[in-house]
Scaffold this active site. Structure first.
Site, PDB file in Angstrom:
ATOM      1  N   ARG A 237       0.688  -1.148  -0.055  1.00 41.15           N
ATOM      2  CA  ARG A 237      -0.060  -0.223  -0.080  1.00 41.15           C
ATOM      3  C   ARG A 237       0.968   1.174   0.128  1.00 41.15           C
ATOM      4  O   ARG A 237       1.942   1.344   0.778  1.00 41.15           O
ATOM      5  CB  ARG A 237      -0.720  -0.142   1.170  1.00 41.15           C
ATOM      6  CG  ARG A 237      -1.979  -1.018   1.344  1.00 41.15           C
ATOM      7  CD  ARG A 237      -3.275  -0.664   0.041  1.00 41.15           C
ATOM      8  NE  ARG A 237      -4.159  -1.278   0.120  1.00 41.15           N
ATOM      9  CZ  ARG A 237      -4.405  -2.467  -0.737  1.00 41.15           C
ATOM     10  NH1 ARG A 237      -3.413  -2.741  -1.384  1.00 41.15           N
ATOM     11  NH2 ARG A 237      -5.637  -2.997  -0.758  1.00 41.15           N
ATOM     12  N   GLU A 266      -2.784   7.490  -5.129  1.00 40.07           N
ATOM     13  CA  GLU A 266      -2.871   6.845  -6.350  1.00 40.07           C
ATOM     14  C   GLU A 266      -3.938   7.560  -7.198  1.00 40.07           C
ATOM     15  O   GLU A 266      -4.888   7.820  -6.176  1.00 40.07           O
ATOM     16  CB  GLU A 266      -3.218   5.498  -6.273  1.00 40.07           C
ATOM     17  CG  GLU A 266      -1.988   4.564  -5.698  1.00 40.07           C
ATOM     18  CD  GLU A 266      -2.339   3.143  -5.531  1.00 40.07           C
ATOM     19  OE1 GLU A 266      -3.269   2.771  -5.906  1.00 40.07           O
ATOM     20  OE2 GLU A 266      -1.166   2.477  -4.950  1.00 40.07           O
ATOM     21  N   HIS A 285      -0.275  -0.204  -9.802  1.00 48.91           N
ATOM     22  CA  HIS A 285      -0.880  -1.135  -8.750  1.00 48.91           C
ATOM     23  C   HIS A 285      -1.564  -2.132  -9.626  1.00 48.91           C
ATOM     24  O   HIS A 285      -2.995  -2.487  -9.564  1.00 48.91           O
ATOM     25  CB  HIS A 285      -2.009  -0.334  -8.250  1.00 48.91           C
ATOM     26  CG  HIS A 285      -2.658  -1.007  -6.800  1.00 48.91           C
ATOM     27  ND1 HIS A 285      -3.091  -0.285  -6.008  1.00 48.91           N
ATOM     28  CD2 HIS A 285      -2.853  -2.395  -6.502  1.00 48.91           C
ATOM     29  CE1 HIS A 285      -3.160  -0.983  -4.937  1.00 48.91           C
ATOM     30  NE2 HIS A 285      -3.265  -2.264  -5.443  1.00 48.91           N
ATOM     31  N   ILE A 286      -0.634  -3.007 -10.157  1.00 47.90           N
ATOM     32  CA  ILE A 286      -1.233  -4.106 -11.076  1.00 47.90           C
ATOM     33  C   ILE A 286      -0.677  -5.505 -10.360  1.00 47.90           C
ATOM     34  O   ILE A 286      -0.505  -6.307 -11.205  1.00 47.90           O
ATOM     35  CB  ILE A 286      -0.439  -4.252 -12.431  1.00 47.90           C
ATOM     36  CG1 ILE A 286       0.990  -4.276 -12.650  1.00 47.90           C
ATOM     37  CG2 ILE A 286      -1.240  -2.994 -13.417  1.00 47.90           C
ATOM     38  CD1 ILE A 286       1.579  -4.642 -13.790  1.00 47.90           C
TER      39      ILE A 286
END
Ligand code: DGY
Length: 322
Positions: A237, A266, A285-286
């Site tokens: 995170r 993000e 964020h994959i």
């Protein structure tokens, strides 16, 4: 019985819902729902399947106390007020485990990309800057035998440790709330204090849950304790690292490189200065973005919805990290 789904999810999850006779409404617009829209959507439904960072806070839960179950399509549950959900007797579930391999692959990819400045080198070719062969330029680091430090030795951290140990013979140290004896036995992983993790890691990879304790933990003081040759990876995170402090640590050579699959905030702004540094690799964020992981997550979330709507115990309830 009707379930509100906040984004379009893989077909295999929807199929499970249909097979169970559950109807659903998917919010298919590619934008986040506002808190008001989320509440309005849930009002007409018996259950919520939540994808993405919707804030399921006390206000939301009070307004939607009629929900029979909330299924998150994520391993992380930092966006959900679990205490209020428990007080309101709303069962909540998530999707850990099935994405561990994919997320560990992402951390591994970032580690290697940073070590060899791969994303930056790709950009130089696009800009027409592939000059002549200079034996002193573009030098990266080899990972063989380097120490991997894992912050958060759960299933993702362990999967990464296994890959690094196998591929590059990397000794593994870790810091966690509790000892992971299985990883110690299988990989020779050594439990260390947070300070030792900072001081000894050549690659420090973050895989812990975001909690009030881990929020902002990787800040200027932490980066100062790391090796000047160290690579920092965060695939957990973004809120766990301070992005200005990270930029400063890289610019002042307090650490060597960074790979981020999660950013703070993000999405990352396209002008973010981190994107211009050679020793930085950033992904949007994959971590869990594989056919296998996302399909599995959709099915687990659907299984939670089906059980919750029947009033049965959830097969994948949130197991709290305190
Ligand atoms: C997770 O499962 O927590 C991933 O970060 C996707 O949100």
């Amino acid at each position: 019985m009707k379930v509100f789904i906040t984004r379009h999810i893989p077909e295999s999850g929807l199929q499970l819902l249909r097979d169970a006779g559950i109807t659903y409404t998917e919010h298919t617009e590619k934008r986040n729902l506002t808190p008001e829209e989320l509440i309005a959507g849930c009002r007409e439904h018996d259950a919520l399947l939540s994808v993405g960072g919707n804030k399921l806070n006390a206000d939301f839960l009070q307004a939607c106390r009629h929900l029979k179950v909330i299924a998150l399509m994520s391993a992380g549950y930092d966006n959900l007020d679990v205490d209020t959900a428990a007080a309101l007797n709303i069962p909540v579930g998530n999707t850990p485990g099935v994405l561990s391999n994919a997320t560990a692959d992402t951390a591994f990819l970032l580690m290697l990309a940073v070590a060899r400045k791969a994303f930056y080198m790709h950009k130089t070719i696009e800009k027409g800057e592939w000059g002549f062969f200079d034996p002193t330029a573009n030098l990266g680091q080899e990972l063989n035998g380097r120490t991997l430090g894992v912050f958060g030795m759960g299933s993702i951290g362990t999967a990464l440790a296994r890959k690094c140990h196998g591929a590059f013979d990397m000794p593994v140290i870790y810091h966690n709330r509790s000892r992971n004896e299985a990883a110690e036995k299988a990989l020779g992983a050594k439990y260390v204090s947070f300070e030792e993790l900072l001081a000894q890691s050549d690659v420090l990879s973050v895989h812990a849950a975001l909690t009030p304790q881990t929020d902002g933990m990787f800040n200027a003081a932490a980066f100062r304790q790391m090796k000047p040759t160290a690579i920092f990876i965060n695939a957990a995170r973004g809120a766990m690292h301070n992005e200005n402090d990270l930029l400063e640590a890289l610019r002042s050579h307090s650490i060597w490189g960074a790979g981020l699959d999660v950013t703070n905030p993000e999405p990352m702004d396209k002008h973010n200065l981190l994107l211009q540094l050679p020793n930085v690799a950033v992904l949007p964020h994959i971590g869990s973005a594989t056919e296998e992981a996302r399909g599995g997550m959709a099915r687990m979330a659907a299984e939670n919805i089906i059980a919750g709507l029947k009033g049965e115990p959830l097969p994948h309830p949130i197991r709290l990290v305190r």
